[in-house]
Design a protein around this motif. Structure first.
Motif, PDB file in Angstrom:
ATOM      1  N   ILE A 174      52.216  43.081  48.321  1.00 30.14           N
ATOM      2  CA  ILE A 174      52.430  42.404  47.043  1.00 30.14           C
ATOM      3  C   ILE A 174      51.439  41.255  46.884  1.00 30.14           C
ATOM      4  CG2 ILE A 174      54.060  40.952  45.742  1.00 30.14           C
ATOM      5  CD1 ILE A 174      56.299  42.765  46.965  1.00 30.14           C
ATOM      6  N   ALA A 175      51.236  40.494  47.946  1.00 32.42           N
ATOM      7  CA  ALA A 175      50.292  39.378  47.890  1.00 32.42           C
ATOM      8  C   ALA A 175      48.866  39.873  47.651  1.00 32.42           C
ATOM      9  CB  ALA A 175      50.367  38.554  49.178  1.00 32.42           C
ATOM     10  N   ALA A 176      48.494  40.977  48.277  1.00 29.85           N
ATOM     11  CA  ALA A 176      47.151  41.526  48.097  1.00 29.85           C
ATOM     12  C   ALA A 176      46.942  41.974  46.651  1.00 29.85           C
ATOM     13  CB  ALA A 176      46.920  42.690  49.058  1.00 29.85           C
ATOM     14  N   VAL A 177      47.935  42.637  46.084  1.00 26.87           N
ATOM     15  CA  VAL A 177      47.832  43.071  44.682  1.00 26.87           C
ATOM     16  C   VAL A 177      47.751  41.853  43.763  1.00 26.87           C
ATOM     17  CG1 VAL A 177      49.074  44.229  42.801  1.00 26.87           C
ATOM     18  CG2 VAL A 177      48.940  45.300  45.051  1.00 26.87           C
ATOM     19  N   ALA A 178      48.559  40.848  44.027  1.00 23.96           N
ATOM     20  CA  ALA A 178      48.534  39.629  43.206  1.00 23.96           C
ATOM     21  C   ALA A 178      47.169  38.954  43.294  1.00 23.96           C
ATOM     22  CB  ALA A 178      49.642  38.674  43.646  1.00 23.96           C
ATOM     23  N   ASP A 179      46.600  38.892  44.493  1.00 24.00           N
ATOM     24  CA  ASP A 179      45.268  38.294  44.668  1.00 24.00           C
ATOM     25  C   ASP A 179      44.208  39.071  43.891  1.00 24.00           C
ATOM     26  OD1 ASP A 179      45.642  37.270  48.176  1.00 24.00           O
ATOM     27  OD2 ASP A 179      46.238  36.283  46.297  1.00 24.00           O
ATOM     28  N   LEU A 180      44.266  40.396  43.970  1.00 26.15           N
ATOM     29  CA  LEU A 180      43.306  41.228  43.239  1.00 26.15           C
ATOM     30  C   LEU A 180      43.434  41.017  41.731  1.00 26.15           C
ATOM     31  CD1 LEU A 180      43.492  44.588  45.219  1.00 26.15           C
ATOM     32  CD2 LEU A 180      41.521  43.050  45.047  1.00 26.15           C
ATOM     33  N   TYR A 222      44.687  38.406  40.177  1.00 28.60           N
ATOM     34  CA  TYR A 222      44.256  37.047  39.866  1.00 28.60           C
ATOM     35  C   TYR A 222      42.734  36.993  39.755  1.00 28.60           C
ATOM     36  CZ  TYR A 222      43.243  32.098  40.399  1.00 28.60           C
ATOM     37  OH  TYR A 222      42.758  30.827  40.221  1.00 28.60           O
ATOM     38  N   GLU A 223      42.047  37.583  40.706  1.00 31.81           N
ATOM     39  CA  GLU A 223      40.579  37.585  40.683  1.00 31.81           C
ATOM     40  C   GLU A 223      40.044  38.377  39.494  1.00 31.81           C
ATOM     41  OE1 GLU A 223      38.185  35.929  42.392  1.00 31.81           O
ATOM     42  OE2 GLU A 223      39.907  34.806  43.168  1.00 31.81           O
ATOM     43  N   ARG A 224      40.660  39.518  39.180  1.00 30.77           N
ATOM     44  CA  ARG A 224      40.234  40.318  38.034  1.00 30.77           C
ATOM     45  C   ARG A 224      40.344  39.506  36.757  1.00 30.77           C
ATOM     46  NH1 ARG A 224      41.918  42.521  33.694  1.00 30.77           N
ATOM     47  NH2 ARG A 224      44.067  41.904  34.030  1.00 30.77           N
ATOM     48  N   ARG A 225      41.489  38.862  36.579  1.00 34.94           N
ATOM     49  CA  ARG A 225      41.706  38.074  35.356  1.00 34.94           C
ATOM     50  C   ARG A 225      40.800  36.854  35.326  1.00 34.94           C
ATOM     51  NH1 ARG A 225      42.381  37.859  30.243  1.00 34.94           N
ATOM     52  NH2 ARG A 225      43.803  36.269  29.516  1.00 34.94           N
ATOM     53  N   LEU A 267      37.994  36.065  32.441  1.00 31.88           N
ATOM     54  CA  LEU A 267      37.939  34.825  31.646  1.00 31.88           C
ATOM     55  C   LEU A 267      36.604  34.115  31.815  1.00 31.88           C
ATOM     56  CD1 LEU A 267      41.563  33.531  32.281  1.00 31.88           C
ATOM     57  CD2 LEU A 267      40.656  34.489  30.158  1.00 31.88           C
ATOM     58  N   LEU A 268      36.064  34.147  33.028  1.00 34.19           N
ATOM     59  CA  LEU A 268      34.772  33.480  33.273  1.00 34.19           C
ATOM     60  C   LEU A 268      33.628  34.174  32.553  1.00 34.19           C
ATOM     61  CD1 LEU A 268      35.046  32.637  37.076  1.00 34.19           C
ATOM     62  CD2 LEU A 268      35.114  31.025  35.146  1.00 34.19           C
ATOM     63  N   ASN A 269      33.741  35.473  32.339  1.00 36.17           N
ATOM     64  CA  ASN A 269      32.667  36.238  31.722  1.00 36.17           C
ATOM     65  C   ASN A 269      32.782  36.317  30.204  1.00 36.17           C
ATOM     66  OD1 ASN A 269      31.321  36.808  34.133  1.00 36.17           O
ATOM     67  ND2 ASN A 269      32.757  38.441  34.596  1.00 36.17           N
TER      68      ASN A 269
END
Length: 118
Positions: free
Chosen positions: A100-106, A108-111, A115-117
Protein backbone atom coordinates in the motif's frame (compact mmCIF):
# COMPACT_ATOMS: atom_id res chain seq x y z
CA UNK A 1 -8.86 -3.86 32.98
CA UNK A 2 -7.95 -3.97 29.30
CA UNK A 3 -8.34 -0.98 26.95
CA UNK A 4 -9.97 -2.78 24.02
CA UNK A 5 -13.30 -0.96 24.32
CA UNK A 6 -11.64 2.42 24.84
CA UNK A 7 -9.38 1.99 21.82
CA UNK A 8 -12.16 0.57 19.65
CA UNK A 9 -14.32 3.62 20.36
CA UNK A 10 -11.45 6.04 19.74
CA UNK A 11 -10.85 4.42 16.37
CA UNK A 12 -14.56 4.55 15.59
CA UNK A 13 -15.01 0.82 15.15
CA UNK A 14 -18.10 -1.11 16.08
CA UNK A 15 -17.55 -4.45 17.79
CA UNK A 16 -18.52 -6.14 14.52
CA UNK A 17 -16.04 -4.03 12.49
CA UNK A 18 -13.24 -4.93 14.89
CA UNK A 19 -14.20 -8.60 14.69
CA UNK A 20 -14.15 -8.36 10.88
CA UNK A 21 -10.67 -6.79 10.94
CA UNK A 22 -9.43 -9.66 13.10
CA UNK A 23 -10.62 -12.36 10.71
CA UNK A 24 -13.27 -15.02 10.20
CA UNK A 25 -12.70 -16.78 13.51
CA UNK A 26 -13.55 -13.70 15.63
CA UNK A 27 -17.15 -12.80 16.39
CA UNK A 28 -18.76 -9.66 17.75
CA UNK A 29 -19.60 -11.71 20.86
CA UNK A 30 -15.91 -12.49 21.42
CA UNK A 31 -15.05 -8.78 21.21
CA UNK A 32 -17.84 -8.00 23.69
CA UNK A 33 -16.52 -10.64 26.10
CA UNK A 34 -12.97 -9.28 25.84
CA UNK A 35 -14.19 -5.75 26.53
CA UNK A 36 -16.18 -6.81 29.58
CA UNK A 37 -13.31 -8.86 30.95
CA UNK A 38 -15.32 -12.11 30.88
CA UNK A 39 -12.65 -13.62 28.64
CA UNK A 40 -9.29 -12.44 27.32
CA UNK A 41 -7.99 -12.63 23.78
CA UNK A 42 -5.35 -15.27 23.14
CA UNK A 43 -1.78 -13.92 22.92
CA UNK A 44 -1.83 -14.05 19.10
CA UNK A 45 -5.04 -11.95 19.08
CA UNK A 46 -3.55 -9.55 21.62
CA UNK A 47 -0.65 -8.99 19.22
CA UNK A 48 -3.06 -8.44 16.34
CA UNK A 49 -5.18 -6.01 18.36
CA UNK A 50 -2.09 -4.10 19.54
CA UNK A 51 -0.96 -3.74 15.94
CA UNK A 52 -4.37 -2.49 14.78
CA UNK A 53 -4.47 0.12 17.53
CA UNK A 54 -0.78 1.03 17.39
CA UNK A 55 -0.11 0.26 21.05
CA UNK A 56 1.93 -2.34 22.89
CA UNK A 57 0.28 -5.53 24.12
CA UNK A 58 0.92 -4.40 27.68
CA UNK A 59 -0.89 -1.11 26.99
CA UNK A 60 -3.74 -2.94 25.27
CA UNK A 61 -4.25 -5.27 28.21
CA UNK A 62 -3.91 -2.51 30.81
CA UNK A 63 -0.70 -3.84 32.34
CA UNK A 64 1.10 -0.50 31.86
CA UNK A 65 0.01 3.09 31.47
CA UNK A 66 -0.39 4.32 27.89
CA UNK A 67 2.70 5.88 26.30
CA UNK A 68 0.47 8.60 24.87
CA UNK A 69 -3.14 9.60 25.19
CA UNK A 70 -5.27 9.04 22.12
CA UNK A 71 -8.20 11.34 21.60
CA UNK A 72 -11.60 10.80 20.04
CA UNK A 73 -10.79 13.55 17.55
CA UNK A 74 -7.68 11.92 16.07
CA UNK A 75 -9.70 10.02 13.47
CA UNK A 76 -12.77 12.28 13.33
CA UNK A 77 -11.18 14.72 10.90
CA UNK A 78 -10.82 12.07 8.21
CA UNK A 79 -13.23 11.84 5.31
CA UNK A 80 -15.14 8.60 4.85
CA UNK A 81 -12.79 7.60 2.03
CA UNK A 82 -9.70 8.41 4.12
CA UNK A 83 -11.07 6.37 7.03
CA UNK A 84 -11.75 3.46 4.67
CA UNK A 85 -8.17 3.57 3.38
CA UNK A 86 -6.84 3.73 6.93
CA UNK A 87 -9.02 0.75 7.93
CA UNK A 88 -7.68 -1.21 4.96
CA UNK A 89 -4.11 -0.31 5.90
CA UNK A 90 -4.58 -1.26 9.55
CA UNK A 91 -6.30 -4.50 8.61
CA UNK A 92 -3.41 -5.91 6.61
CA UNK A 93 -0.05 -7.40 7.52
CA UNK A 94 3.43 -5.90 7.01
CA UNK A 95 3.66 -7.12 3.41
CA UNK A 96 0.30 -5.56 2.60
CA UNK A 97 1.27 -2.32 4.30
CA UNK A 98 4.50 -2.16 2.28
CA UNK A 99 2.51 -2.71 -0.90
CA UNK A 100 0.00 0.00 0.00
CA UNK A 101 2.82 2.40 0.86
CA UNK A 102 4.60 1.64 -2.42
CA UNK A 103 1.44 2.32 -4.44
CA UNK A 104 0.83 5.54 -2.49
CA UNK A 105 4.42 6.66 -3.14
CA UNK A 106 4.08 5.94 -6.86
CA UNK A 107 0.79 7.84 -7.09
CA UNK A 108 2.21 10.76 -5.13
CA UNK A 109 5.18 11.00 -7.49
CA UNK A 110 2.95 10.66 -10.58
CA UNK A 111 0.69 13.47 -9.40
CA UNK A 112 3.63 15.62 -8.28
CA UNK A 113 5.29 15.26 -11.69
CA UNK A 114 2.01 16.02 -13.41
CA UNK A 115 1.64 19.25 -11.46
CA UNK A 116 5.28 20.25 -11.97
CA UNK A 117 5.00 19.77 -15.73
CA UNK A 118 1.93 22.00 -16.13
Amino acid sequence: MNRIKELRKIFGYSQQKLADLLGDEVTQTAVSQWESGRTAPRPARQAQLAEIFGVSEDELMGRVKPERQLSDTENSRLSEQEQHLLDCFRGTDDAGRKMIAAVADLEYERRRNELLNK
